[in-house]
Design a protein around this motif. Structure first.
Motif, mmCIF file in Angstrom:
data_model
loop_
_atom_site.group_PDB
_atom_site.id
_atom_site.type_symbol
_atom_site.label_atom_id
_atom_site.label_comp_id
_atom_site.label_asym_id
_atom_site.label_seq_id
_atom_site.Cartn_x
_atom_site.Cartn_y
_atom_site.Cartn_z
ATOM 1 N N PHE A 41 0.836 -1.194 0.000
ATOM 2 C CA PHE A 41 0.000 0.000 0.000
ATOM 3 C C PHE A 41 0.873 1.246 0.000
ATOM 4 O O PHE A 41 1.923 1.292 0.645
ATOM 5 N N GLY A 42 0.430 2.268 -0.742
ATOM 6 C CA GLY A 42 1.165 3.514 -0.839
ATOM 7 C C GLY A 42 0.984 4.376 0.397
ATOM 8 O O GLY A 42 0.290 3.999 1.352
ATOM 9 N N LEU A 99 5.068 -8.723 12.597
ATOM 10 C CA LEU A 99 4.817 -9.447 11.357
ATOM 11 C C LEU A 99 3.458 -10.150 11.388
ATOM 12 O O LEU A 99 2.714 -10.128 10.395
ATOM 13 N N GLY A 100 3.151 -10.787 12.512
ATOM 14 C CA GLY A 100 1.879 -11.484 12.614
ATOM 15 C C GLY A 100 0.701 -10.542 12.414
ATOM 16 O O GLY A 100 -0.237 -10.849 11.669
ATOM 17 N N TYR A 101 0.763 -9.386 13.062
ATOM 18 C CA TYR A 101 -0.332 -8.419 12.909
ATOM 19 C C TYR A 101 -0.381 -7.882 11.483
ATOM 20 O O TYR A 101 -1.469 -7.727 10.910
ATOM 21 N N ALA A 104 -1.855 -10.515 9.094
ATOM 22 C CA ALA A 104 -3.281 -10.723 9.359
ATOM 23 C C ALA A 104 -4.102 -9.514 8.913
ATOM 24 O O ALA A 104 -5.199 -9.666 8.345
ATOM 25 N N SER A 105 -3.596 -8.301 9.137
ATOM 26 C CA SER A 105 -4.347 -7.097 8.765
ATOM 27 C C SER A 105 -4.499 -6.988 7.252
ATOM 28 O O SER A 105 -5.521 -6.497 6.759
ATOM 29 N N VAL A 106 -3.492 -7.444 6.520
ATOM 30 C CA VAL A 106 -3.593 -7.449 5.049
ATOM 31 C C VAL A 106 -4.730 -8.369 4.601
ATOM 32 O O VAL A 106 -5.510 -8.041 3.701
ATOM 33 N N LEU A 107 -4.831 -9.525 5.230
ATOM 34 C CA LEU A 107 -5.904 -10.465 4.875
ATOM 35 C C LEU A 107 -7.278 -9.879 5.198
ATOM 36 O O LEU A 107 -8.214 -9.975 4.386
ATOM 37 N N PHE A 108 -7.431 -9.270 6.368
ATOM 38 C CA PHE A 108 -8.711 -8.666 6.721
ATOM 39 C C PHE A 108 -9.061 -7.510 5.778
ATOM 40 O O PHE A 108 -10.238 -7.305 5.442
ATOM 41 N N GLN A 125 -3.213 1.723 10.865
ATOM 42 C CA GLN A 125 -2.859 0.321 11.089
ATOM 43 C C GLN A 125 -1.376 0.166 11.398
ATOM 44 O O GLN A 125 -0.971 -0.732 12.150
ATOM 45 N N LEU A 126 -0.561 1.045 10.809
ATOM 46 C CA LEU A 126 0.878 0.997 11.079
ATOM 47 C C LEU A 126 1.164 1.286 12.547
ATOM 48 O O LEU A 126 1.999 0.621 13.180
#
Length: 322
Positions: A41-42, A99-101, A104-108, A125-126
């Protein structure tokens, strides 16, 4: 379970849990995900990079499991208590949480999207990801402090020795030491940064910078002479680390594990600081401030003996002048 294996389990646990969470989220959302996924994402949160679902899961699994195994291998090679490796453990836990978050956030974010190009990831989110990293890193710091296994004492593994030097005799000791870990990590970071910069706008130039910083000290020359200890890159006199004789109380040598000193590169430890190129023979300096400086290098015993002789001569000369 042996203490070493128990410590390895503690270190790898956050990576295993992070991978399990990502796998569970992927499995639960599999039928609601577009193909390909928006995975980069930009600055404004708009999608500008895309990856297939299978490739995404493979990369996430390789990063999380590979990182955990790498740390576990390092821990299994040393009997040093985790409390002596708190910075490494905390960084490992924080990295696993981050990394886990992020995965997972990309998938959601992709869930129920008609097209990946319309997916966006809010900038906040960052901040949440870094908050999770801080929380899990703090947890790792606390868990590491509960380990009561005996620590190695590399500085005490060899009594301070002195080389016999005649009055006015000049002596110099020098060795070149390299770090495949620093070189490999630096090259990989540069290549990954270059690839990302080529496929996406405004991309990870910081990866290239980190890679160059990591690779620069991958091979250094360690020198002991009348000026003290000097460590500098083999190809240039700067940047360098120099500790004059007047600042050194004594020198010893012994075996050290890279992780017990905080990892590879320039590290700040509970006792002082260290330049870590690899596990093995190391030179330990007790400084006048009470702190310690260590550098991993072959034939460290000779370097320590010469330093002690030069320190003794320096102090004798100072007393005569006084």
């Amino acid at each position: 379970m042996s203490p070493v294996r128990r410590r390895a389990l503690v270190v790898t646990l956050p990576f295993a849990l992070a991978w399990a969470v990502v796998l569970a989220v992927f499995t639960g959302l599999r039928d609601r995900l577009p193909d390909p996924l928006a995975t980069h994402f930009g600055p404004g949160g708009e999608a500008d990079g895309f990856t297939g679902p299978g490739a995404f899961l493979s990369v996430a699994s390789a990063v999380l499991i590979g990182s955990g195994l790498l740390i576990a291998l390092g821990v299994l090679r040393t009997r040093t208590a985790l409390r002596a490796q708190r910075p490494v453990v905390a960084i490992g836990y924080g990295t696993a949480g981050l990394l886990g978050y992020a995965f997972a956030s990309v998938l959601f974010a992709n869930a129920d999207a008609v097209r990946a190009s319309r997916v966006s990831e809010p900038v906040w989110q960052l901040g949440v990801a870094f908050g999770v990293a801080c929380a899990t890193g703090a947890l790792g710091w606390l868990i590491a402090g509960r380990d009561t296994a005996p620590e190695d004492d590399p500085e005490g593994s060899a009594a301070p020795a002195r080389l016999p030097l005649a009055d006015g005799e000049v002596a110099t000791w020098t060795r070149t030491v390299g770090s495949p870990v620093l070189l490999f990590g630096g090259v990989v970071a540069v290549l990954v940064g270059a690839v990302l910069a080529a496929v996406g706008p405004g991309v990870q130039a910081w990866l290239i910078v980190i890679g160059l910083i990591s690779a620069a000290p991958a091979r250094c020359r360690v020198t002991v002479d009348r000026r003290g200890l000097t460590v500098a890159p083999w190809f240039a006199p700067w940047p360098r680390k120099r500790i004059p004789l007047a600042r050194i109380e004594r020198a010893t040598s012994g075996a050290a594990n890279a992780l017990s000193l905080g990892g590879w590169g320039y590290r700040i430890t509970g006792r002082g600081s260290a330049l870590v190129f690899r596990s093995g023979d190391a030179l330990f300096l007790r400084l006048a401030t009470g702190r310690e400086f260590a550098v991993t290098v072959d034939d460290a015993a000779t370097a320590a003996a010469l330093l002690n002789a030069l320190i003794e001569r320096e102090r004798g000369t100072s007393e005569q002048r006084g």
